[in-house]
Write an enzyme that holds these catalytic residues in place. Structure first.
Site, PDB file in Angstrom:
ATOM      1  N   LYS A 118     -57.116  18.312 -23.463  1.00  0.00           N
ATOM      2  CA  LYS A 118     -57.876  18.350 -24.715  1.00  0.00           C
ATOM      3  C   LYS A 118     -59.362  18.583 -24.462  1.00  0.00           C
ATOM      4  O   LYS A 118     -60.022  19.244 -25.258  1.00  0.00           O
ATOM      5  CB  LYS A 118     -57.675  17.055 -25.504  1.00  0.00           C
ATOM      6  CG  LYS A 118     -56.320  16.977 -26.185  1.00  0.00           C
ATOM      7  CD  LYS A 118     -56.263  15.780 -27.109  1.00  0.00           C
ATOM      8  CE  LYS A 118     -54.921  15.649 -27.784  1.00  0.00           C
ATOM      9  NZ  LYS A 118     -54.783  14.373 -28.478  1.00  0.00           N
ATOM     10  N   LYS A 211     -46.009  23.895 -25.594  1.00  0.00           N
ATOM     11  CA  LYS A 211     -45.573  22.894 -26.575  1.00  0.00           C
ATOM     12  C   LYS A 211     -45.931  23.340 -28.007  1.00  0.00           C
ATOM     13  O   LYS A 211     -46.998  23.919 -28.215  1.00  0.00           O
ATOM     14  CB  LYS A 211     -46.317  21.593 -26.237  1.00  0.00           C
ATOM     15  CG  LYS A 211     -45.790  20.346 -26.859  1.00  0.00           C
ATOM     16  CD  LYS A 211     -46.572  19.152 -26.360  1.00  0.00           C
ATOM     17  CE  LYS A 211     -47.966  19.116 -26.952  1.00  0.00           C
ATOM     18  NZ  LYS A 211     -48.720  17.906 -26.677  1.00  0.00           N
ATOM     19  N   LYS A 214     -50.147  21.242 -33.269  1.00  0.00           N
ATOM     20  CA  LYS A 214     -50.925  21.356 -34.507  1.00  0.00           C
ATOM     21  C   LYS A 214     -52.091  22.308 -34.348  1.00  0.00           C
ATOM     22  O   LYS A 214     -52.567  22.882 -35.305  1.00  0.00           O
ATOM     23  CB  LYS A 214     -51.540  19.994 -34.855  1.00  0.00           C
ATOM     24  CG  LYS A 214     -50.569  18.924 -35.236  1.00  0.00           C
ATOM     25  CD  LYS A 214     -51.274  17.563 -35.352  1.00  0.00           C
ATOM     26  CE  LYS A 214     -50.255  16.479 -35.654  1.00  0.00           C
ATOM     27  NZ  LYS A 214     -50.820  15.139 -35.701  1.00  0.00           N
TER      28      LYS A 214
HETATM   29  P1  TYM Z   1     -49.632  12.985 -32.493  1.00  0.00           P
HETATM   30  O1  TYM Z   1     -50.016  12.916 -33.920  1.00  0.00           O
HETATM   31  O2  TYM Z   1     -50.297  14.005 -31.633  1.00  0.00           O
HETATM   32  O3  TYM Z   1     -48.063  13.176 -32.344  1.00  0.00           O
HETATM   33  C1  TYM Z   1     -47.191  12.362 -33.093  1.00  0.00           C
HETATM   34  C2  TYM Z   1     -45.828  12.293 -32.422  1.00  0.00           C
HETATM   35  O4  TYM Z   1     -45.233  13.595 -32.349  1.00  0.00           O
HETATM   36  C3  TYM Z   1     -44.794  13.834 -31.021  1.00  0.00           C
HETATM   37  N1  TYM Z   1     -44.914  15.272 -30.745  1.00  0.00           N
HETATM   38  C4  TYM Z   1     -43.907  16.034 -30.298  1.00  0.00           C
HETATM   39  N2  TYM Z   1     -42.620  15.736 -30.000  1.00  0.00           N
HETATM   40  C5  TYM Z   1     -41.833  16.753 -29.576  1.00  0.00           C
HETATM   41  N3  TYM Z   1     -42.271  18.034 -29.439  1.00  0.00           N
HETATM   42  C6  TYM Z   1     -43.554  18.371 -29.716  1.00  0.00           C
HETATM   43  N4  TYM Z   1     -43.969  19.632 -29.603  1.00  0.00           N
HETATM   44  C7  TYM Z   1     -44.434  17.345 -30.167  1.00  0.00           C
HETATM   45  N5  TYM Z   1     -45.743  17.316 -30.542  1.00  0.00           N
HETATM   46  C8  TYM Z   1     -46.016  16.046 -30.888  1.00  0.00           C
HETATM   47  C9  TYM Z   1     -45.746  13.010 -30.151  1.00  0.00           C
HETATM   48  O5  TYM Z   1     -45.173  12.755 -28.887  1.00  0.00           O
HETATM   49  C10 TYM Z   1     -45.913  11.765 -30.985  1.00  0.00           C
HETATM   50  O6  TYM Z   1     -44.834  10.859 -30.759  1.00  0.00           O
HETATM   51  N6  TYM Z   1     -50.978   9.590 -29.273  1.00  0.00           N
HETATM   52  C11 TYM Z   1     -49.992   9.670 -30.347  1.00  0.00           C
HETATM   53  C12 TYM Z   1     -50.385   8.848 -31.550  1.00  0.00           C
HETATM   54  C13 TYM Z   1     -50.507   7.374 -31.276  1.00  0.00           C
HETATM   55  C14 TYM Z   1     -49.444   6.511 -30.871  1.00  0.00           C
HETATM   56  C15 TYM Z   1     -50.022   5.196 -30.756  1.00  0.00           C
HETATM   57  C16 TYM Z   1     -48.075   6.700 -30.592  1.00  0.00           C
HETATM   58  C17 TYM Z   1     -51.616   6.620 -31.371  1.00  0.00           C
HETATM   59  N7  TYM Z   1     -51.337   5.299 -31.081  1.00  0.00           N
HETATM   60  C18 TYM Z   1     -49.261   4.115 -30.363  1.00  0.00           C
HETATM   61  C19 TYM Z   1     -47.329   5.603 -30.210  1.00  0.00           C
HETATM   62  C20 TYM Z   1     -47.918   4.315 -30.100  1.00  0.00           C
HETATM   63  C21 TYM Z   1     -49.769  11.147 -30.675  1.00  0.00           C
HETATM   64  O7  TYM Z   1     -49.443  11.885 -29.834  1.00  0.00           O
HETATM   65  O8  TYM Z   1     -49.931  11.531 -31.933  1.00  0.00           O
END
Ligand code: TYM
Length: 350
Positions: A118, A211, A214
């Site tokens: 990032k 991957k 967003k």
């Molecule tokens: P975020 O918003 O980036 O992603 C949310 C969830 O979506 C999953 N994800 C995917 N899974 C499969 N294939 C993909 N291409 C893909 N893109 C995203 C992510 O693995 C995530 O589960 N850091 C976290 C947010 C967070 C969090 C936490 C999660 C903040 N605090 C505590 C668990 C526990 C995240 O990636 O958000």
């Protein structure tokens, strides 16, 4: 004082919720409601860690927070039985993150691959918050002493860091933890990642080695949860494939990332294994498989998009769900903060 099984997970309100978020995370959130007490959080403080071009500014943040909440509910999360709220409403997250900043080691954070991705080349210019992102994640989970965390594959390393922080806290303050009534010397559980299903890493529709994300500049690379049926059909028909027919065995997918991705998406949406998909479509051309994929995708996603639209049209209702969820979350978080302060010897109001 036994540790109870509890699920926690979060999604960032940074716009463009996509099929990867849905299949990698939200589908599993919905399932876990049947077996666990669940807390699902819209992590608005995490959204602030990247440049304003990513989090979109104040009005977008508000809109996106409501939209993620709407997606949770439209996908089938029940905010009455479980807890749904936005992170910034419960101050324990940020407070525990500070305490964990003093437990986590710089060397641990330096290994985080997501920070490197990032921050890109201009690391000097990344926010301190982006560097500290995984510590706030550990605080999110452990302020509820959650034991299970459903996430996509990309969050595995962050979850390992959460476990390291919990373990070091328990080790460093074991005597104090015992003297506060936790006889085994364990206050924070080591949270277990739940990375399950055939689509834990959904890939871009334009490039099977990247991957689905967003932030990809090409909207054709992902299926957004708000896409209508025609857009979904167009994106799937344009999705990159290779010239061979689909294999009949799963191992035939290994060197073919685009085919593997589309079969995985189909399997996850239909609730079957990849092998079962290949039994139906193996040996055939991509065009007929893609038509079937459009059907299953539209059948699953169109009702969710419709319900999301209905919910975001009533922001007062969405906000009341978040406020009520935050009130319930705060009760648990406050209890953890009191105990953590006692363990650390921080004087607090009694
Ligand atoms: P975020 O918003 O980036 O992603 C949310 C969830 O979506 C999953 N994800 C995917 N899974 C499969 N294939 C993909 N291409 C893909 N893109 C995203 C992510 O693995 C995530 O589960 N850091 C976290 C947010 C967070 C969090 C936490 C999660 C903040 N605090 C505590 C668990 C526990 C995240 O990636 O958000």
């Amino acid at each position: 004082m036994a540790i109870v099984e509890r699920v926690f997970s979060g999604v960032q309100p940074t716009g463009n919720l996509h099929l990867g978020n849905y299949l990698g995370a939200i589908v599993n959130f919905v399932k876990l409601q049947e077996t666990h007490n669940c807390i699902y959080c819209v992590v608005d403080l995490h959204a602030l860690t990247q440049g304003i071009d990513v989090w979109g500014g104040p009005a977008e943040l508000t809109r996106n927070t409501r939209e993620v909440t709407a997606a949770f509910i439209a996908a089938g999360i029940d905010p009455k039985k479980h807890i749904v709220f936005n992170q910034s409403q419960v101050t324990g997250h940020a407070e525990l993150a500070w305490l964990f900043n003093c437990v986590a080691r710089v060397g641990w954070l330096n290994r985080m691959t997501q920070f490197k991705e990032k921050a890109g080349k201009d690391r000097e210019n990344a926010s301190v918050g982006l560097y500290d992102y995984p510590v706030l994640m550990a605080a999110d989970i452990l302020v509820y002493r959650a034991t299970h965390v459903p996430v996509g594959e990309d969050q595995k390393q962050h979850l390992e860091l959460s476990r390291d922080i919990a373990q070091k806290f328990n080790n460093d303050f074991g005597d104090s933890i015992r003297s506060h009534g936790h006889n085994e010397g364990i206050y924070f559980p080591l949270p277990e990642p739940l990375i399950t299903g055939p689509a834990t890493r959904v890939m871009s529709l334009r490039d099977g080695t990247k991957k689905m994300s967003k932030s990809d500049a090409s909207d054709n690379s992902r299926i957004n949860l708000t896409d209508d049926a025609d857009t979904i059909a167009q994106k799937i028909r344009k999705a990159k494939t290779d010239p061979e027919p689909l294999p009949t065995e799963e191992k035939g997918l290994e060197p073919r990332p685009e085919a593997d991705n589309l079969v995985g998406i189909y399997a996850a949406l239909a609730g079957v294994t990849k092998q079962a998909v290949l039994q139906d479509f193996g040996g055939g051309q991509f065009s007929s498989f893609k038509n079937a994929l459009v059907d299953v995708c539209v059948a699953k996603l169109a009702p969710i998009a419709g319900e999301m639209k209905r919910l975001v049209a009533d922001p007062g209702h969405v906000d009341s769900i978040l406020n009520e969820g935050a009130n319930r979350a705060r009760v648990i978080a406050d209890e953890t903060m009191r105990a953590t302060k006692d363990i650390l010897g921080l004087i607090r109001q009694r």
